[in-house]
Design a protein around this motif. Sequence first.
Motif, mmCIF file in Angstrom:
data_model
loop_
_atom_site.group_PDB
_atom_site.id
_atom_site.type_symbol
_atom_site.label_atom_id
_atom_site.label_comp_id
_atom_site.label_asym_id
_atom_site.label_seq_id
_atom_site.Cartn_x
_atom_site.Cartn_y
_atom_site.Cartn_z
ATOM 1 N N TYR A 29 0.814 -1.213 0.000
ATOM 2 C CA TYR A 29 0.000 0.000 0.000
ATOM 3 C C TYR A 29 0.852 1.271 0.000
ATOM 4 O O TYR A 29 0.477 2.269 -0.622
ATOM 5 N N ILE A 30 2.008 1.254 0.645
ATOM 6 C CA ILE A 30 2.897 2.427 0.604
ATOM 7 C C ILE A 30 3.430 2.631 -0.803
ATOM 8 O O ILE A 30 3.427 3.756 -1.326
ATOM 9 N N THR A 31 3.891 1.564 -1.435
ATOM 10 C CA THR A 31 4.437 1.722 -2.791
ATOM 11 C C THR A 31 3.351 2.162 -3.776
ATOM 12 O O THR A 31 3.611 2.980 -4.655
ATOM 13 N N GLN A 32 2.137 1.654 -3.620
ATOM 14 C CA GLN A 32 1.067 2.082 -4.520
ATOM 15 C C GLN A 32 0.666 3.532 -4.247
ATOM 16 O O GLN A 32 0.357 4.273 -5.175
ATOM 17 N N GLY A 33 0.680 3.937 -2.978
ATOM 18 C CA GLY A 33 0.411 5.338 -2.645
ATOM 19 C C GLY A 33 1.454 6.264 -3.251
ATOM 20 O O GLY A 33 1.121 7.319 -3.822
ATOM 21 N N LEU A 34 2.721 5.875 -3.152
ATOM 22 C CA LEU A 34 3.791 6.664 -3.764
ATOM 23 C C LEU A 34 3.649 6.700 -5.282
ATOM 24 O O LEU A 34 3.868 7.736 -5.916
ATOM 25 N N ARG A 102 -5.536 -14.747 1.016
ATOM 26 C CA ARG A 102 -6.258 -13.479 1.016
ATOM 27 C C ARG A 102 -7.730 -13.706 0.701
ATOM 28 O O ARG A 102 -8.057 -14.482 -0.202
ATOM 29 N N PRO A 103 -8.641 -13.032 1.401
ATOM 30 C CA PRO A 103 -10.064 -13.131 1.040
ATOM 31 C C PRO A 103 -10.304 -12.564 -0.370
ATOM 32 O O PRO A 103 -9.567 -11.687 -0.827
ATOM 33 N N VAL A 109 -9.757 -5.667 -4.227
ATOM 34 C CA VAL A 109 -9.277 -4.338 -3.828
ATOM 35 C C VAL A 109 -7.824 -4.135 -4.248
ATOM 36 O O VAL A 109 -7.469 -3.100 -4.820
ATOM 37 N N ILE A 110 -6.972 -5.109 -3.961
ATOM 38 C CA ILE A 110 -5.562 -5.012 -4.335
ATOM 39 C C ILE A 110 -5.424 -4.851 -5.851
ATOM 40 O O ILE A 110 -4.681 -3.991 -6.334
ATOM 41 N N SER A 111 -6.147 -5.656 -6.606
ATOM 42 C CA SER A 111 -6.069 -5.601 -8.070
ATOM 43 C C SER A 111 -6.507 -4.236 -8.594
ATOM 44 O O SER A 111 -5.888 -3.693 -9.512
ATOM 45 N N ALA A 112 -7.556 -3.674 -8.019
ATOM 46 C CA ALA A 112 -8.052 -2.363 -8.460
ATOM 47 C C ALA A 112 -7.058 -1.253 -8.120
ATOM 48 O O ALA A 112 -6.760 -0.396 -8.963
ATOM 49 N N ILE A 113 -6.542 -1.268 -6.903
ATOM 50 C CA ILE A 113 -5.593 -0.224 -6.488
ATOM 51 C C ILE A 113 -4.333 -0.266 -7.335
ATOM 52 O O ILE A 113 -3.857 0.760 -7.828
ATOM 53 N N VAL A 114 -3.789 -1.455 -7.529
ATOM 54 C CA VAL A 114 -2.562 -1.594 -8.328
ATOM 55 C C VAL A 114 -2.814 -1.150 -9.764
ATOM 56 O O VAL A 114 -2.003 -0.424 -10.359
ATOM 57 N N ALA A 115 -3.931 -1.556 -10.346
ATOM 58 C CA ALA A 115 -4.229 -1.191 -11.730
ATOM 59 C C ALA A 115 -4.346 0.322 -11.899
ATOM 60 O O ALA A 115 -3.747 0.903 -12.817
ATOM 61 N N PHE A 181 -6.343 -4.728 -14.238
ATOM 62 C CA PHE A 181 -7.210 -5.237 -13.168
ATOM 63 C C PHE A 181 -7.618 -6.685 -13.432
ATOM 64 O O PHE A 181 -7.509 -7.540 -12.545
ATOM 65 N N ILE A 182 -8.081 -6.976 -14.639
ATOM 66 C CA ILE A 182 -8.544 -8.336 -14.958
ATOM 67 C C ILE A 182 -7.402 -9.340 -14.799
ATOM 68 O O ILE A 182 -7.573 -10.401 -14.184
ATOM 69 N N VAL A 183 -6.227 -9.007 -15.339
ATOM 70 C CA VAL A 183 -5.089 -9.929 -15.273
ATOM 71 C C VAL A 183 -4.673 -10.176 -13.827
ATOM 72 O O VAL A 183 -4.517 -11.329 -13.402
ATOM 73 N N ASP A 184 -4.515 -9.102 -13.053
ATOM 74 C CA ASP A 184 -4.119 -9.274 -11.647
ATOM 75 C C ASP A 184 -5.177 -10.039 -10.858
ATOM 76 O O ASP A 184 -4.849 -10.903 -10.037
ATOM 77 N N LEU A 185 -6.449 -9.725 -11.100
ATOM 78 C CA LEU A 185 -7.537 -10.390 -10.386
ATOM 79 C C LEU A 185 -7.573 -11.887 -10.700
ATOM 80 O O LEU A 185 -7.607 -12.723 -9.785
#
Length: 196
Positions: A29-34, A102-103, A109-115, A181-185
């Motif tokens: 989350y820090i790296t994605q925020g940056l 991971r649930p 959520v992770i896939s959306a944030i990263v994308a 998003f689709i690929v990561d998900l």
Amino acid sequence: MKKINFKRFKLRQVSAAELNDRLLLINLYITQGLTLIIGLLWVIFQRRNPLTLFQWPEGFEFIYWAVGLSVLVLSADLLMGRFVPEEAMDDGGINDMLFRKRPIWHIVVISAIVAICEELLFRGAIQYAFGPYWTSILFAVIHVRYLRHWVPTGIVFAISYGLGFIYIQTGTLWAPIITHFIVDLVLGLIIRFRRD
């Protein structure tokens, strides 16, 4: 007011074995925020409005591009999983650690944030300045956990170039965001439900 002693902080590479789940998520989350902040600032310094990058396009043609590239990437990953030795695709166990327990909602959520964060920086800002080729080289370098093996590094470069291509073809940042998003998900869910 208490002073922070910055000399005590040291940056060093850690292995997956040294990470716990909490530390991995904090790092993610820090790296994605940056990434998001750098992307926004870069777009602003280019004298562009970041909000215009996220305007939803009128037609739906971009979705065909996004889904088409997603199917292509996932098919290639499936084929490589069959024919490329597992040690040649090793990322140090990070993806397994990130998604295995991971649930489902958290994988989404992770896939959306990263994308969103990565596509804003790489396609929205860097590609605007340097084009898809150099952007893809930077994208591959940023995914440092793959640099130990040429196969995943080449794959990350090719995927990035594909994302850049559909961004140019569609004119909307939503095409690479949806693909990413689709690929990561899907890959995250495969890791989550895969049997050993």
